[in-house]
Design a protein around this motif. Structure first.
Motif, short mmCIF file in Angstrom:
data_model
loop_
_atom_site.label_atom_id
_atom_site.label_comp_id
_atom_site.label_asym_id
_atom_site.label_seq_id
_atom_site.Cartn_x
_atom_site.Cartn_y
_atom_site.Cartn_z
N ARG A 70 43.87 9.07 36.10
CA ARG A 70 43.79 7.60 35.76
C ARG A 70 42.81 6.86 36.55
NH1 ARG A 70 48.47 5.44 32.14
NH2 ARG A 70 47.19 4.15 31.12
N GLU A 106 60.46 0.97 27.54
CA GLU A 106 58.97 1.12 28.22
C GLU A 106 58.12 -0.27 27.82
OE1 GLU A 106 56.73 1.65 30.32
OE2 GLU A 106 55.63 3.35 30.22
N ASP A 107 56.96 -0.70 28.76
CA ASP A 107 56.31 -1.99 28.36
C ASP A 107 55.59 -1.57 27.07
OD1 ASP A 107 54.65 -0.18 30.05
OD2 ASP A 107 54.12 -1.78 31.15
N ILE A 108 54.74 -0.29 27.32
CA ILE A 108 53.60 -0.32 26.49
C ILE A 108 53.60 1.38 26.08
CG2 ILE A 108 51.78 -0.50 28.08
CD1 ILE A 108 50.14 -1.56 25.67
N ASP A 110 51.10 3.93 24.85
CA ASP A 110 49.50 4.08 24.90
C ASP A 110 48.98 5.34 24.45
OD1 ASP A 110 46.93 3.08 25.31
OD2 ASP A 110 46.96 3.60 27.34
N LEU A 113 51.59 9.85 27.11
CA LEU A 113 51.66 10.96 28.19
C LEU A 113 53.05 10.44 29.07
CD1 LEU A 113 50.76 13.42 29.89
CD2 LEU A 113 49.51 11.89 31.17
N GLU A 158 43.22 -3.17 23.26
CA GLU A 158 42.79 -3.97 24.14
C GLU A 158 43.64 -3.91 25.19
OE1 GLU A 158 40.37 -6.28 23.72
OE2 GLU A 158 40.26 -6.65 21.48
N ASP A 166 50.64 -5.36 33.83
CA ASP A 166 49.84 -5.82 34.93
C ASP A 166 48.43 -5.21 34.74
OD1 ASP A 166 50.52 -3.03 35.64
OD2 ASP A 166 49.44 -3.48 37.54
#
Ligand code: IMP
Ligand code: MG
Length: 183
Positions: A70, A106-108, A110, A113, A158, A166
């Motif tokens: 990452r 979970e927040d997001i 994406d 994974l 985005e 964060d």
């Protein structure tokens, strides 16, 4: 850094979280739930969501970090993240999940994974059911085939911050979800 732009206001978030809470209350009527929040981004979503669910419920947290591949947040902002790197567990749940209704929060969502790995890991605890609640979903970024069961908002590709999310540990406590401009 350029100014943040509001993508989803606190009022829209509150309305959607209460809809998700009502849906979960209906789906699990007469049963109990353990919410498992993914640290740290999901902490605020979990605390709001859990209070909108009118059932016997409790919560726990799990911690993960992505190994190696990452990139730094600056790189991630500029060129996105295109790895299927590894996910490492930094904090396990504290209570037994066996035969329980577990909702991972979970927040997001994406690339998918993190939740793919977490799902496998939590299934090993033999829960009765395992569902995924994600406040945000960036479907265009998906690398692994995974869908949330309770999704707040589908958003474009985005980089967003606020309401727990964060950018290099900043902006987590903003009440609105904002876009960090790619300068
Ligand atoms: P995935 O494993 O690629 O699905 O990544 C999920 C994790 O990446 C989330 O839990 C966030 O920590 C982080 N992430 C992905 N997109 C964003 C974003 O737009 N803002 C902040 N964090 C993000
Ligand atoms: Mg996260």
């Amino acid at each position: 850094m350029a100014e943040l732009k509001v993508l989803i206001s606190r009022q829209e978030i509150a309305k959607r979280v209460s809809e998700l809470g009502a849906q979960i209350t209906k789906d699990f009527a007469g049963q109990s739930i353990i919410f498992v929040g993914v640290l740290k981004g999901a902490a605020i979503f979990l605390s709001d969501l859990a209070r909108q669910v009118d059932l016997d419920s409790t919560f726990d947290f799990i911690g993960v970090s992505s190994y190696g591949n990452r990139p730094s947040p600056t790189q991630e902002l500029q060129s996105g993240w295109d790895s299927t790197g590894e996910v490492r567990l930094t904090k396990d749940v504290d209570q037994s999940m066996k035969d329980r209704n577990v909702i991972v929060v979970e927040d997001i969502l994406d690339t998918g994974l993190t939740l793919t790995v977490l799902k496998k890991l939590l299934l090993a605890h033999q829960p009765r059911t395992l569902k995924i609640a994600a406040l945000l979903d960036k479907p265009s970024r998906r690398k692994l085939p995974l869908e949330g069961d309770y999704v707040g908002f589908k958003i474009p590709d985005e980089f967003v911050v606020g309401y727990g999310l964060d950018y290099a540990e900043k902006y987590r406590s903003l009440a609105d979800i904002c876009i960090v401009p790619r300068e």
